[in-house]
Each structure stands twice: as structure tokens, then as C-alpha cells.
Design an enzyme around this catalytic site. Structure first.
Site, PDB file in Angstrom:
ATOM      1  N   GLU A  65       4.077   9.931   0.234  1.00 17.39           N
ATOM      2  CA  GLU A  65       4.573   8.650   0.717  1.00 17.39           C
ATOM      3  C   GLU A  65       4.089   8.438   2.144  1.00 17.39           C
ATOM      4  OE1 GLU A  65       8.547   5.898   1.365  1.00 17.39           O
ATOM      5  OE2 GLU A  65       8.764   7.878   0.450  1.00 17.39           O
ATOM      6  N   GLU A  90       5.107  10.286   8.378  1.00 12.65           N
ATOM      7  CA  GLU A  90       5.749   9.288   9.232  1.00 12.65           C
ATOM      8  C   GLU A  90       5.566   9.676  10.693  1.00 12.65           C
ATOM      9  OE1 GLU A  90       6.996   6.330  10.656  1.00 12.65           O
ATOM     10  OE2 GLU A  90       7.597   6.177   8.541  1.00 12.65           O
ATOM     11  N   ASP A 117      -0.300  10.698  12.221  1.00 13.87           N
ATOM     12  CA  ASP A 117      -1.053   9.559  11.701  1.00 13.87           C
ATOM     13  C   ASP A 117      -1.517   9.861  10.274  1.00 13.87           C
ATOM     14  OD1 ASP A 117      -2.980   7.640  11.061  1.00 13.87           O
ATOM     15  OD2 ASP A 117      -3.878   7.640  13.052  1.00 13.87           O
ATOM     16  N   ASP A 140       3.675  -1.978   7.495  1.00 16.86           N
ATOM     17  CA  ASP A 140       3.616  -3.015   8.515  1.00 16.86           C
ATOM     18  C   ASP A 140       2.601  -4.073   8.089  1.00 16.86           C
ATOM     19  OD1 ASP A 140       3.320  -4.557  10.857  1.00 16.86           O
ATOM     20  OD2 ASP A 140       3.795  -2.830  12.120  1.00 16.86           O
ATOM     21  N   THR A 211      16.021  -0.666  -0.844  1.00 12.98           N
ATOM     22  CA  THR A 211      16.442  -0.237   0.490  1.00 12.98           C
ATOM     23  C   THR A 211      17.165  -1.364   1.222  1.00 12.98           C
ATOM     24  OG1 THR A 211      14.387  -0.952   1.540  1.00 12.98           O
ATOM     25  CG2 THR A 211      14.451   1.291   0.628  1.00 12.98           C
ATOM     26  N   LYS A 212      17.794  -1.022   2.335  1.00 11.76           N
ATOM     27  CA  LYS A 212      18.467  -2.008   3.173  1.00 11.76           C
ATOM     28  C   LYS A 212      17.465  -3.052   3.669  1.00 11.76           C
ATOM     29  CE  LYS A 212      21.438  -0.398   6.102  1.00 11.76           C
ATOM     30  NZ  LYS A 212      22.029   0.237   7.310  1.00 11.76           N
ATOM     31  N   PHE A 213      16.282  -2.599   4.055  1.00 12.20           N
ATOM     32  CA  PHE A 213      15.240  -3.515   4.511  1.00 12.20           C
ATOM     33  C   PHE A 213      14.882  -4.505   3.409  1.00 12.20           C
ATOM     34  CE2 PHE A 213      10.791  -4.751   4.579  1.00 12.20           C
ATOM     35  CZ  PHE A 213      10.641  -5.252   5.860  1.00 12.20           C
TER      36      PHE A 213
END
Length: 234
Positions: A65, A90, A117, A140, A211-213
Site C-alpha cells: 500500500e 508512508e 519515499d 494526493d 474511511t473517514k476521509f
């Protein structure tokens, strides 16, 4: 695309980051978990190939992921699939700290993290044909046109992802940004070795947790679009 052309494109894009390190305070719990657990479940970045069998202690399928954020979906998916190994990448340390705490709390044996990265990790730590799947959830979108070059899901990045996938492996992306979804569909469709499993966008994969997002995006009226491509050939 010839090898020299790909190399030139790769060098150009490697000078451009696909992320920005946003300021974000770690909670005391995240800081504690990071300090106590980072050396156990975070794999240090090195410019050498990672032996995934040694990391996980088995030969189960590997799913990577990229950009797991605060990691709610990451942890839930790993809990639901103990026979699949997950590697989360991440750069946002509060998210890393939170997931480390969840790994301990849930006694997960199939989830490790790399705080670096993702493009460097892909290029230098993962072998060709070594990954069974990629999850790229709500990357993003870099909405301004002048920033589109920072997007992760575009060539030559998608060509690098395809190289790392084994035959039959998949790349699964979800986004709430319509223009990015259309662009990613075009870029993935033009990537050698990848084939769309569906006709256009994919139906929602029911095993992916909301997810919350994502809930906030839906409440704001943004449609979630998903893409599911598979590796064809060797």
C-alpha cells in the site's frame, strides 16, 4: 518506449516529489508507539533488494500500500486477511505511529511498514515480479494543473509499478477527484503490461473499508471512482 527514453523520463520524474511533508503533531500515544515499535515493524530504507520471505517468514502473497495515511483501512484489511502479507509505505510520521500501535494492539504478523519515499522503495528495494498487488487509496490529487507532474499514478511511475507486479498481480486505486481518475485511467490504460479488468472504472470493491476521509468526500458530493488493473504477461 525504448530503454533510453524510459531512463530519461524516470530521471526527470525522480527530481519531483509526489508528496509533501505536511506539518502534523503526533499525539502522545503515537509518539510512544513510534518510539517503542519503530525498530520492530518498520523496515529501514536501504538501496538494496528486500528479501520479503525473510521479512514475513513465509511465502504468502505480498500487497504493497502506497501512502496509507492514518492507516485505518490498512489495519482493517490486514486483520481480515491473515494469509496475505502487507507492506505499507508512508512518509507521514503520525500515521506510521498510529499503525504501529494498531499492529501491537491486534497482534498482527502480516503487516510491516517503510517510512520513506515510495518511488525510492519501488526502485531500490522491491524486485521485478515480486509484488502481488498495489493499493493506492486516495493519493494526493495535486489539483492545480502546474502540479499535475507530481501525481503518482502517471507514466513513467505506472511503468515502474507494472515491472514490480508478478503475472496476474493487480493495481487498485480509489480517488474522489474526478479529473485525476480520468487521467489515471488513461495513464494506466497506456502502460505496457497492464490491462483493465473492467470496462472503464471499476465497481466498488466491497472488501475495501470506507474511511473517514472517504465519508467526508461523499458528504461533500464527490463521487468515489475506482480503477482495477491487472498485470498480463511475465
Amino acid at each position: 518506449m525504448g530503454s533510453e527514453e524510459f531512463s530519461a523520463g524516470e530521471n526527470f520524474y525522480r527530481t519531483i516529489k509526489t508528496y509533501v511533508l505536511r506539518a502534523g503533531r503526533m499525539t502522545s500515544a503515537q509518539q510512544r508507539d513510534y518510539s517503542e515499535l519503530e525498530h520492530i515493524w518498520c523496515i529501514p530504507y536501504e538501496e538494496k533488494l528486500l528479501n520479503l520471505v525473510d521479512v514475513f517468514g513465509n511465502t504468502n502473497p505480498i500487497v504493497v500500500e502506497i501512502g496509507f495515511g492514518m492507516g485505518a483501512a490498512t489495519v482493517e484489511i490486514a486483520k481480515a486477511n491473515p494469509n496475505i502479507n502487507y507492506l505499507g509505505i508512508e512518509v507521514h510520521r503520525p500515521g506510521v505511529g498510529r499503525v504501529l500501535g494498531e499492529i501491537r494492539a491486534n497482534d498482527l504478523k502480516n503487516l510491516f511498514l517503510i517510512e520513506h519515499d515510495a518511488l525510492d522503495v519501488l526502485k531500490n528495494m522491491l524486485g521485478e515480479n515480486s509484488v502481488n498487488g498495489f493499493h493506492i487509496f486516495f493519493p494526493d490529487p495535486w489539483p492545480k494543473k502546474k502540479h499535475h507532474k507530481r501525481r503518482l499514478v502517471q507514466r513513467p511511475h505506472t511503468e515502474l509499478l507494472a515491472q514490480k507486479l508478478c503475472q496476474g498481480g493487480f493495481l487498485y486505486m480509489a480517488t474522489d477527484w474526478e479529473e485525476y481518475a480520468q487521467s489515471a485511467l488513461e495513464e494506466l490504460s497506456a502502460t505496457q503490461g497492464l490491462k483493465n479488468k473492467f470496462d472503464g472504472f471499476a465497481p466498488r470493491q466491497v472488501w475495501r473499508p470506507q474511511t473517514k476521509f472517504e465519508r467526508k468526500a461523499i458528504e461533500a458530493g464527490r463521487e468515489i471512482r475506482e480503477l482495477y488493473f491487472e498485470k498480463i504477461g511475465g
